[in-house]
Scaffold this active site. Structure first.
Site, PDB file in Angstrom:
ATOM      1  N   PRO A 113      13.854  -8.355  -7.014  1.00 18.60           N
ATOM      2  CA  PRO A 113      12.908  -7.422  -7.633  1.00 18.60           C
ATOM      3  C   PRO A 113      11.538  -8.080  -7.799  1.00 18.60           C
ATOM      4  O   PRO A 113      11.459  -9.290  -8.038  1.00 18.60           O
ATOM      5  CB  PRO A 113      13.520  -7.118  -9.000  1.00 18.60           C
ATOM      6  CG  PRO A 113      14.844  -7.746  -9.037  1.00 18.60           C
ATOM      7  CD  PRO A 113      14.951  -8.728  -7.910  1.00 18.60           C
ATOM      8  N   LEU A 118      11.481 -13.798 -10.907  1.00 16.43           N
ATOM      9  CA  LEU A 118      12.586 -14.354 -10.115  1.00 16.43           C
ATOM     10  C   LEU A 118      12.097 -15.000  -8.816  1.00 16.43           C
ATOM     11  O   LEU A 118      12.886 -15.320  -7.937  1.00 16.43           O
ATOM     12  CB  LEU A 118      13.628 -13.260  -9.816  1.00 16.43           C
ATOM     13  CG  LEU A 118      14.263 -12.618 -11.054  1.00 16.43           C
ATOM     14  CD1 LEU A 118      15.293 -11.571 -10.650  1.00 16.43           C
ATOM     15  CD2 LEU A 118      14.946 -13.667 -11.941  1.00 16.43           C
ATOM     16  N   GLY A 119      10.802 -15.147  -8.696  1.00 17.92           N
ATOM     17  CA  GLY A 119      10.264 -15.940  -7.582  1.00 17.92           C
ATOM     18  C   GLY A 119      10.088 -15.203  -6.269  1.00 17.92           C
ATOM     19  O   GLY A 119      10.141 -15.825  -5.203  1.00 17.92           O
ATOM     20  N   SER A 120       9.826 -13.899  -6.320  1.00 14.77           N
ATOM     21  CA  SER A 120       9.675 -13.153  -5.060  1.00 14.77           C
ATOM     22  C   SER A 120       8.450 -13.617  -4.267  1.00 14.77           C
ATOM     23  O   SER A 120       8.493 -13.661  -3.034  1.00 14.77           O
ATOM     24  CB  SER A 120       9.616 -11.646  -5.321  1.00 14.77           C
ATOM     25  OG  SER A 120       8.459 -11.323  -6.056  1.00 14.77           O
ATOM     26  N   SER A 121       7.385 -14.006  -4.947  1.00 15.58           N
ATOM     27  CA  SER A 121       6.177 -14.444  -4.232  1.00 15.58           C
ATOM     28  C   SER A 121       6.433 -15.742  -3.474  1.00 15.58           C
ATOM     29  O   SER A 121       6.102 -15.865  -2.291  1.00 15.58           O
ATOM     30  CB  SER A 121       5.028 -14.703  -5.200  1.00 15.58           C
ATOM     31  OG  SER A 121       4.948 -13.700  -6.149  1.00 15.58           O
ATOM     32  N   ALA A 122       7.042 -16.702  -4.174  1.00 12.32           N
ATOM     33  CA  ALA A 122       7.321 -17.988  -3.523  1.00 12.32           C
ATOM     34  C   ALA A 122       8.301 -17.788  -2.374  1.00 12.32           C
ATOM     35  O   ALA A 122       8.156 -18.380  -1.304  1.00 12.32           O
ATOM     36  CB  ALA A 122       7.908 -18.968  -4.532  1.00 12.32           C
ATOM     37  N   ASP A 164       8.980 -22.716  -8.069  1.00  9.91           N
ATOM     38  CA  ASP A 164       9.506 -21.594  -7.286  1.00  9.91           C
ATOM     39  C   ASP A 164       9.636 -21.935  -5.807  1.00  9.91           C
ATOM     40  O   ASP A 164      10.653 -21.637  -5.180  1.00  9.91           O
ATOM     41  CB  ASP A 164       8.579 -20.368  -7.421  1.00  9.91           C
ATOM     42  CG  ASP A 164       8.593 -19.783  -8.811  1.00  9.91           C
ATOM     43  OD1 ASP A 164       8.977 -20.504  -9.748  1.00  9.91           O
ATOM     44  OD2 ASP A 164       8.228 -18.602  -8.964  1.00  9.91           O
TER      45      ASP A 164
HETATM   46  O1  PMV Z   1       7.897 -15.841 -14.187  1.00  7.88           O
HETATM   47  P1  PMV Z   1       7.327 -16.720 -13.179  1.00  7.88           P
HETATM   48  O2  PMV Z   1       8.154 -16.914 -11.975  1.00  7.88           O
HETATM   49  O3  PMV Z   1       5.915 -16.347 -12.855  1.00  7.88           O
HETATM   50  O4  PMV Z   1       7.335 -18.197 -13.827  1.00  7.88           O
HETATM   51  C1  PMV Z   1       6.263 -18.760 -14.471  1.00  7.88           C
HETATM   52  C2  PMV Z   1       6.654 -20.091 -15.023  1.00  7.88           C
HETATM   53  C3  PMV Z   1       5.578 -20.741 -15.843  1.00  7.88           C
HETATM   54  O5  PMV Z   1       6.126 -21.979 -16.316  1.00  7.88           O
HETATM   55  C4  PMV Z   1       5.203 -19.894 -17.047  1.00  7.88           C
HETATM   56  C5  PMV Z   1       4.311 -21.017 -15.048  1.00  7.88           C
HETATM   57  C6  PMV Z   1       4.453 -22.084 -13.992  1.00  7.88           C
HETATM   58  O6  PMV Z   1       3.594 -22.088 -13.065  1.00  7.88           O
HETATM   59  O7  PMV Z   1       5.363 -22.938 -14.083  1.00  7.88           O
END
Ligand code: PMV
Length: 347
Positions: A113, A118-122, A164
């Site tokens: 999603p 959950l890291g969809s961009s990475a 990510d």
């Molecule tokens: O929810 P996400 O996947 O955007 O995770 C962000 C994690 C943070 O620690 C808040 C930021 C980062 O770049 O590590």
């Protein structure tokens, strides 16, 4: 016809999000939700990108002229934003490795999603880079793919921690400390992830563009509060470091009661630094009340003014099915996930 597929996992941050931005430890794991990028030779020149689960839009891009042509789809802005990571990956590879010169069809299918932390961009960056490097015969070692993907995330977002892209590349578990990525070999965990207001891939709306800025906004707010409450925040950050260290030991020792308790404490710290909106707080409280061993926000958290969009991760113990039903009633998209799966796979 040449056809290359790269499949990568989504991630959950189990411990230490936000605190990792200031050099503290964070532990993240791959989960069994994947995204696949397929690159195949096309008859048309330039790149043609299709996100298969989003049937309402597409985009054509010609690498030679740099010209982008939107097909007559509903919402070009949202489409352009949704594939910003693909477009930037292509540009980056063109600049760094001089790839291009033939028609390539790129198709993305995903079970991750969007905007759920959950890291969809990475995942999109890692899979696009891996598929195109292989397609054009550029050295595709894992460390290089991870670094390239992280650079692309930086270009699109302005900032990105290595968590990510590391997880999407290597799978398994990674511990990040002072920006350094260490791969850990830990046993699989069965977890539940609940997402509030995550945008299914079947939708492409304006909301998506706004959500893209959510992490950045929350990280900035934490920074501002950290400056005001310096000594207090420093102490909280040190506690988080200790929690992550103890959590790694708890997983190694299969001590799930302790692991759950550490998740609950970590959630308390995230609440203390102001990244827990009401709806995510409710999911955590609900889980704890129904007997979960532990529950916490995962990833950036959320903002009430952005509808509380974000995710929680739960160590369910014996409470699984009941808990999932209750979370759904509370409005969450609920997923059973297993941690620690395969990283990048080419096929
Ligand atoms: O929810 P996400 O996947 O955007 O995770 C962000 C994690 C943070 O620690 C808040 C930021 C980062 O770049 O590590």
């Amino acid at each position: 016809m040449k056809k290359i597929r790269a499949s990568v996992p989504a991630k959950v941050i189990l411990f230490g999000e936000h605190f990792v931005v200031y050099g503290k430890q964070a532990l993240a794991a791959a989960i069994n939700r994947r995204l696949v990028v397929e690159a195949s030779s096309g008859e048309r020149s330039g790149y043609h990108v299709k996100i298969a689960n989003i049937p309402t839009f597409g985009m054509e891009m010609d690498l030679v002229t740099g010209e982008e042509k939107a097909r007559p789809y509903k919402d070009y802005d949202a489409a352009a934003n949704a594939i910003a990571y693909v477009r930037e990956s292509i540009r980056y590879l063109e600049e760094k490795y001089g790839i291009g010169g033939e028609g390539v069809e790129i198709e993305i299918t995903s079970e991750i999603p969007l905007s759920a932390g959950l890291g969809s961009s990475a995942a999109t960056c890692v899979a696009t880079i891996a598929a195109l490097k292989e397609y054009f015969g550029v050295n595709g070692d894992l460390d290089g793919i991870r670094e390239d993907a992280n650079r692309v995330e930086h270009r699109v977002q302005g900032a990105a921690s290595p968590i990510d892209t590391a997880i999407s590349t290597y799978g398994g578990y990674v511990l990040v400390e002072e920006g350094e990525v260490k791969r850990l070999h830990l046993a699989e965990l069965n977890l539940i992830v609940g997402c509030i207001g995550s945008i299914p891939l079947s939708m492409a709306t304006k909301e998506f563009s706004e959500m893209g800025l959510k992490t950045k906004k929350i990280v900035e707010q934490v920074k501002e509060r950290k400056e005001v409450f310096k000594g207090i925040y420093d102490a909280i950050f040190d506690v988080s470091d200790e929690i992550t260290a103890q959590a790694v030991t708890a997983i190694e020792e299969n001590d799930f009661v302790k692991l759950g308790a550490l998740m609950n404490i970590n959630h308390g710290l995230l609440d203390a630094i102001g990244v827990v909106p009401r709806r995510l707080s409710e999911l955590v409280k609900l889980s704890q009340e129904l007997g979960a061993l532990g529950a916490k926000v995962t990833g950036a958290g959320g903002l009430d003014e952005m509808g509380g969009v974000g995710s929680v991760v739960v160590l369910p113990g014996e409470s699984g099915e009941r808990l999932k039903g209750a979370m759904e009633i509370a409005g969450a998209l609920v997923m059973d996930v297993k941690t620690g799966g395969e990283g990048l796979m080419m096929f």
